[in-house]
Design a protein around this motif. Structure first.
Motif, PDB file in Angstrom:
ATOM      1  N   GLN A  12     -13.391 -22.597  25.717  1.00  0.00           N
ATOM      2  CA  GLN A  12     -13.143 -22.860  24.302  1.00  0.00           C
ATOM      3  C   GLN A  12     -11.936 -23.762  24.124  1.00  0.00           C
ATOM      4  O   GLN A  12     -10.953 -23.666  24.866  1.00  0.00           O
ATOM      5  CB  GLN A  12     -12.910 -21.543  23.552  1.00  0.00           C
ATOM      6  N   THR A  13     -12.021 -24.609  23.132  1.00  0.00           N
ATOM      7  CA  THR A  13     -10.886 -25.463  22.808  1.00  0.00           C
ATOM      8  C   THR A  13      -9.868 -24.645  22.009  1.00  0.00           C
ATOM      9  O   THR A  13     -10.213 -23.614  21.422  1.00  0.00           O
ATOM     10  CB  THR A  13     -11.332 -26.656  21.963  1.00  0.00           C
ATOM     11  N   PRO A  14      -8.615 -25.066  21.967  1.00  0.00           N
ATOM     12  CA  PRO A  14      -7.616 -24.367  21.144  1.00  0.00           C
ATOM     13  C   PRO A  14      -8.033 -24.246  19.688  1.00  0.00           C
ATOM     14  O   PRO A  14      -7.763 -23.237  19.045  1.00  0.00           O
ATOM     15  CB  PRO A  14      -6.370 -25.226  21.321  1.00  0.00           C
ATOM     16  N   LEU A  69      -4.353 -19.317  24.931  1.00  0.00           N
ATOM     17  CA  LEU A  69      -3.615 -20.529  24.566  1.00  0.00           C
ATOM     18  C   LEU A  69      -2.376 -20.670  25.436  1.00  0.00           C
ATOM     19  O   LEU A  69      -1.817 -19.683  25.921  1.00  0.00           O
ATOM     20  CB  LEU A  69      -3.209 -20.478  23.093  1.00  0.00           C
ATOM     21  N   SER A  70      -1.957 -21.891  25.599  1.00  0.00           N
ATOM     22  CA  SER A  70      -0.691 -22.123  26.282  1.00  0.00           C
ATOM     23  C   SER A  70       0.448 -21.676  25.374  1.00  0.00           C
ATOM     24  O   SER A  70       0.259 -21.484  24.165  1.00  0.00           O
ATOM     25  CB  SER A  70      -0.544 -23.612  26.624  1.00  0.00           C
ATOM     26  N   ALA A  71       1.621 -21.526  25.961  1.00  0.00           N
ATOM     27  CA  ALA A  71       2.773 -21.083  25.171  1.00  0.00           C
ATOM     28  C   ALA A  71       3.057 -22.019  23.999  1.00  0.00           C
ATOM     29  O   ALA A  71       3.273 -21.557  22.875  1.00  0.00           O
ATOM     30  CB  ALA A  71       3.995 -20.935  26.069  1.00  0.00           C
ATOM     31  N   PRO A  72       3.058 -23.363  24.204  1.00  0.00           N
ATOM     32  CA  PRO A  72       3.298 -24.256  23.055  1.00  0.00           C
ATOM     33  C   PRO A  72       2.204 -24.149  21.990  1.00  0.00           C
ATOM     34  O   PRO A  72       2.491 -24.176  20.788  1.00  0.00           O
ATOM     35  CB  PRO A  72       3.319 -25.648  23.695  1.00  0.00           C
ATOM     36  N   VAL A 121      -9.587 -16.540  15.938  1.00  0.00           N
ATOM     37  CA  VAL A 121      -8.453 -15.657  15.651  1.00  0.00           C
ATOM     38  C   VAL A 121      -8.263 -15.518  14.140  1.00  0.00           C
ATOM     39  O   VAL A 121      -8.033 -14.412  13.630  1.00  0.00           O
ATOM     40  CB  VAL A 121      -7.171 -16.190  16.315  1.00  0.00           C
ATOM     41  N   ASP A 122      -8.379 -16.629  13.424  1.00  0.00           N
ATOM     42  CA  ASP A 122      -8.270 -16.574  11.961  1.00  0.00           C
ATOM     43  C   ASP A 122      -9.312 -15.632  11.377  1.00  0.00           C
ATOM     44  O   ASP A 122      -9.022 -14.836  10.472  1.00  0.00           O
ATOM     45  CB  ASP A 122      -8.455 -17.976  11.362  1.00  0.00           C
ATOM     46  N   ASP A 123     -10.541 -15.713  11.903  1.00  0.00           N
ATOM     47  CA  ASP A 123     -11.616 -14.857  11.393  1.00  0.00           C
ATOM     48  C   ASP A 123     -11.331 -13.390  11.705  1.00  0.00           C
ATOM     49  O   ASP A 123     -11.535 -12.513  10.854  1.00  0.00           O
ATOM     50  CB  ASP A 123     -12.940 -15.285  12.022  1.00  0.00           C
ATOM     51  N   LEU A 124     -10.845 -13.112  12.918  1.00  0.00           N
ATOM     52  CA  LEU A 124     -10.520 -11.735  13.279  1.00  0.00           C
ATOM     53  C   LEU A 124      -9.385 -11.183  12.424  1.00  0.00           C
ATOM     54  O   LEU A 124      -9.419 -10.026  11.996  1.00  0.00           O
ATOM     55  CB  LEU A 124     -10.146 -11.655  14.757  1.00  0.00           C
TER      56      LEU A 124
END
Length: 345
Positions: free
Chosen positions: A36-38, A192-195, A45-48
């Motif tokens: 999955q892309t970021p 996701l990466s930290a940034p 995540v927004d949906d959850l």
């Protein structure tokens, strides 16, 4: 012939083995989840978080109902205790009368008076006896009334206890559902990466690169608006600005952490206005206003299920408690689907 048949059997088995291997390989390719892309992670995540917020509002409503039920149950128990005390007193009084009648032989008062050694006081004593019989009847009626009242109170209290037990079970189910959604969101964020995660938590529009930040404002970076819909709205806004940077914790109303409706309830409480606990009840707690008529201090609601709320500050922005990991902050009202607005009285 036997050798030919054996050869054909071996060839068939080999063909099946090759086909099975190919099928297994193709299934393995089909079952492999694409990376999955970021942006896709952010959308999920927004949906959850939105689902968790909707479940949180149901939890808040059930919790408020349970608190009312518990208060009602405590009141019923207090009233039952007072009724029991009155019943005990009435029974003691009636018991004294019965004991006295037993000691006197249980004779009819007129007979007892007729046998009195002082006939001259017969009429006077007869009048006293009649009043005593009346008091006895009243004592019996009081006992019966208190017994009936006590039974009613116990029956009602039993019903309240049943309701409370059901509400507590519902709270446990809702809490489990919320934690399930939040856990799934955390697992997605871990990809996701930290940034990228930092940009997401900061509310930036693009999690894949530096991009352009949304108009979400860092704590303390804004001043309160100059105008509001009255002094109470100004007081609510002042409270909300003072809450900037405090964490989101579902099911809380402050003072150290808030969920979305907990923040708006606390802000307007500071202004002397009592709002109900949930988004879907707050939207009806005041005058409904259109998006074009918004004034600072108004409550703005989002999503079709009215599951999120913020406090409008003017300029198309609001203060709200977004979701776990994101503190109370200023953000544009257009970052979520608008559902309506209310101006508390």
């Amino acid at each position: 012939m036997f050798q030919g048949q054996a050869g054909r059997t071996a060839a068939t088995a080999a063909s099946l083995a090759i086909a099975g291997a190919a099928t297994a390989a193709s299934c393995g390719v089909a079952q492999a989840a694409p990376q999955q892309t970021p942006a896709q992670v952010k959308a999920q995540v927004d949906d959850l978080y939105q689902q968790a917020e909707a479940a949180t509002q149901k939890y808040n409503g059930t919790k408020a109902d349970a608190e009312k039920t518990r208060t009602s149950l405590d009141s019923l128990r207090d009233e039952a205790a007072r009724t029991q005390a009155r019943l005990n007193t009435a029974r003691d009084a009636l018991g004294s009368v019965v004991s006295a009648q037993y000691r006197s032989g249980g004779l009819d008062p007129s007979v007892q008076l007729a046998l009195s050694p002082d006939p001259d006081t017969f009429l006077e004593n007869a009048s006293v006896a009649e009043r005593a019989e009346s008091r006895n009847a009243q004592a019996v009626q009081r006992v019966r009334a208190e017994v009936t009242q006590l039974g009613r109170l116990h029956s009602t209290a039993d019903g309240r206890l049943t309701d409370l037990t059901a509400q507590q079970r519902q709270l446990a189910r809702q809490k489990s559902r919320i934690n399930e959604k939040l856990g799934a969101a955390r697992r997605l964020l871990d990809r996701l990466s930290a940034p990228e995660r930092a940009r997401y938590e900061a509310g930036t529009a693009n999690v894949t690169g530096p991009g352009t930040a949304s108009t979400a404002t860092a704590p303390g970076a804004s001043a309160a608006p100059r105008s509001a819909a009255g002094p109470r709205a100004a007081a609510a806004l002042a409270f909300a600005y003072g809450a900037l940077g405090k964490p989101y914790v579902w099911g809380t109303t402050g003072p150290d952490a808030f969920d979305c409706s907990g923040l708006t309830q606390a802000a307007w409480k500071a202004a002397g206005v009592s709002l109900p606990r949930t988004t879907y009840t707050q939207i009806n707690a005041g005058e409904r206003v259109s998006k074009s008529q918004l004034a600072p201090g108004d409550l703005v609601f989002f999503y079709s299920g009215v599951s999120h709320v913020g406090l409008y500050v003017g300029g198309g922005k609001m203060i709200h408690a977004p979701h776990p990991g994101a503190p109370v902050r200023v953000a544009p009202i257009d970052e979520m689907p608008f559902a309506g607005a209310t101006r508390p009285a």
